[in-house]
Design an enzyme around this catalytic site. Structure first.
Site, short mmCIF file in Angstrom:
data_model
loop_
_atom_site.label_atom_id
_atom_site.label_comp_id
_atom_site.label_asym_id
_atom_site.label_seq_id
_atom_site.Cartn_x
_atom_site.Cartn_y
_atom_site.Cartn_z
N GLU A 288 71.83 -7.22 -22.11
CA GLU A 288 72.69 -7.57 -23.25
C GLU A 288 72.81 -9.08 -23.22
O GLU A 288 73.37 -9.65 -22.30
CB GLU A 288 74.05 -6.88 -23.13
CG GLU A 288 74.85 -6.91 -24.43
CD GLU A 288 75.71 -8.14 -24.58
OE1 GLU A 288 75.23 -9.11 -25.22
OE2 GLU A 288 76.82 -8.14 -24.05
N CYS A 322 80.17 -12.79 -26.29
CA CYS A 322 78.88 -12.68 -26.95
C CYS A 322 79.04 -12.14 -28.37
O CYS A 322 78.14 -12.27 -29.20
CB CYS A 322 77.94 -11.79 -26.14
SG CYS A 322 78.65 -10.24 -25.63
#
Length: 524
Positions: A288, A322
């Site tokens: 990720e 993020c």
């Protein structure tokens, strides 16, 4: 926790008073124990390395949170071998037994929620509600993994029977663990982005070595203790600390690892992917890798809802998510009104010690991020205009931490590099567009594809969902334009450069990533 209240990132903005009271009690207790030395956990035993490093708070560098082990290649090998020894027994246990132990670990995390959250605020600089959410999400991610094992009956499926004359042929598809799984977690969600993948790896029968970011070893040590104290056998969970360049590289390069989950930057993740491919055969890797997340607002939007959602997503955890909203595309007719409201809300955000109830923004994580903030805001001021923020705070208590004001930049040419570069700081950029089609073109014009937010009519939202290239998308959400995913509600993961698997954590398709299929065919 208060009856009938479930803490999530969507509900945290109006918590019961009990949460504040219990957090403050835990904070006193945690602060009283600062500065002690913490060891690694290998094979069920505390382990000392040949060197140590200090963990200091980004809130105030005078605060020594703890002293941690500076692991090397030998420590990495010891942890991997401990996990390897524990694998046969753990993987052969009934999946129901693993579920029982993992649920106990989740309950242990819940029991220590406030202490871990207080430590998280001090170590990461995360405000109290975000910190509590991080820890609560960890327990929910583990429970969701357990529920998925149950829902899928341990991933054992009877297949078709061969049409053999004179024989009975029975076939089963069984998902089995890979072996030793490495989890490398980031600083910004040290609880959830460690505990989530660790829980998934463990419940599926893998054993685990977990390595936290160098900036956040403390919270992950507390998490390791929860797994240990829940009764997991020795070696099933191992915790190591040290530099990514030495310890981390040794873990990745070693053929003792059967699978990896890494959360972090695209550059580092890509490098790990390439290094891991150099083993003697291909192994699974779950990545990720950040985002450059847009919010799109049309002339039909509820502007107050949009402003609140954008500000919450742009500046929660100082933009160090993020999923943070770093790009804002607004249709021309509502641009001035919405930008004015975004600026006004941003200027009301309290900045300071994140353990204080009134504070929304704490410090950025370290000196490097602090310096990057100054470089980026200077670059944006030259290319366009800073509507609010753009400064670091250095007076008084601020001078001992890394405090950066939340920043909105406008009039920056769309070809400027920072429209596509993940800054990972409290900086968001805003621009005008003529219509939804133009906004979507800009929104998709990036190598990332993690999250995106939309504000407008229901018909427009349908077009947005159909065309946006991200793994998590939200429409008309005041709780957060691009942030706030929760297991079982909004599984979290990305497309393109934001993720390697295309499957989202906390969702239906995540656990099989930690297993491989074996077909069992028996003819009688």
């Amino acid at each position: 926790m208060a009856e009938n209240f479930k803490l999530t990132y969507a509900t945290m903005f109006n918590p019961p008073e009990e949460l504040h009271m219990r957090y403050e009690e835990a904070l006193v207790k945690v602060k009283a124990g600062l500065g002690q030395e913490y060891k690694m956990l290998i094979g069920g035993k505390d382990h000392i390395a040949s060197a140590t490093f200090e963990d200091r708070s980004p809130v105030n560098s005078d605060w020594l949170l703890g002293v941690f082990q500076k692991g090397n290649e030998q420590d990495a090998l010891l942890a991997l071998r401990a996990a390897r020894r524990a694998f046969p027994d753990w993987s052969r246990r009934k999946w129901q037994e693993r579920v029982k132990l993992l649920r106990k670990a989740a309950d242990t995390i819940d029991a220590r929620l406030f202490e871990i959250a207080a430590a998280l605020s001090l170590e990461v600089g995360k405000n109290r509600m975000e910190a509590l959410g991080d820890v609560a999400e960890t327990a929910d991610l583990i429970r969701y993994a357990c529920s998925e094992m149950e829902r899928n009956n341990g991933y054992i499926v009877e297949m078709g029977r061969d049409p053999l004359v004179g024989y009975s042929s029975v076939n089963f598809s069984v998902l089995r663990p890979y072996g030793v799984w490495l989890v490398i977690s980031p600083f910004n969600f040290p609880a959830a982005l460690t505990g989530g993948p660790v829980g998934a790896a463990l419940v599926t029968g893998n054993t685990v070595v977990m390595k936290p970011a160098t900036d956040t070893p403390w919270v992950v040590r507390l998490l390791a203790e929860c797994f240990r104290d829940a009764g997991l056998p020795d070696g099933v969970i191992n915790y190591v600390t040290g530099s990514g360049r030495t310890l981390g590289q040794a873990l990745i390069s070693c053929n003792e690892v059967d699978g990896v989950t890494f959360t972090g930057s695209l550059d580092v993740g890509t490098r790990i992917y390439r290094d891991f491919a150099g083993c003697n055969y291909l192994r699974p890797i779950i990545l990720e890798l950040g985002g450059k997340n847009p919010a799109v607002v049309t002339r039909n939007a509820d502007l107050e809802r949009a402003a609140v959602g954008i500000v919450r997503s742009a500046f929660g955890l100082q933009g160090q998510k993020c999923s943070a909203c770093s790009r804002i595309y607004i249709e021309e007719p509502v641009y001035d009104a919405l930008v004015g409201r975004i600026v006004a809300l941003t200027e009301k955000l309290a900045l300071g010690d994140p353990t204080e109830r009134s504070v929304y923004l704490g410090p950025v994580i370290n000196q490097s991020s602090y310096q990057e903030y100054q470089q980026f805001t200077e670059e944006l001021a030259k290319a366009g205009s800073i509507l609010t923020g753009g400064k670091v705070l250095t007076e008084g208590a601020y001078g001992k931490g890394f405090f950066c004001t939340p920043t909105i930049a406008a009039d920056v040419p769309l070809h400027h590099r920072l429209w596509k570069h993940e800054m990972f700081l409290p900086i968001s950029m805003v621009t005008r567009v003529k219509d939804l089609a133009e906004a979507l073109r800009h929104a998709n014009d990036t190598e990332y594809g993690l999250t995106a937010g939309f504000y407008g009519s229901e018909d427009e939202a349908a077009d947005f969902f159909d065309q946006i290239q991200v793994g998590v998308s939200y429409a008309n959400r005041p709780q957060g334009a691009t942030t706030g995913a929760w297991p079982g509600f909004q599984p979290f993961g990305g497309w393109k450069g934001s993720g390697s698997s295309g499957k989202n954590a906390g969702g239906h398709y995540y656990l099989p990533l930690y297993m491989r299929e074996q077909i069992r065919s028996v003819v009688k």
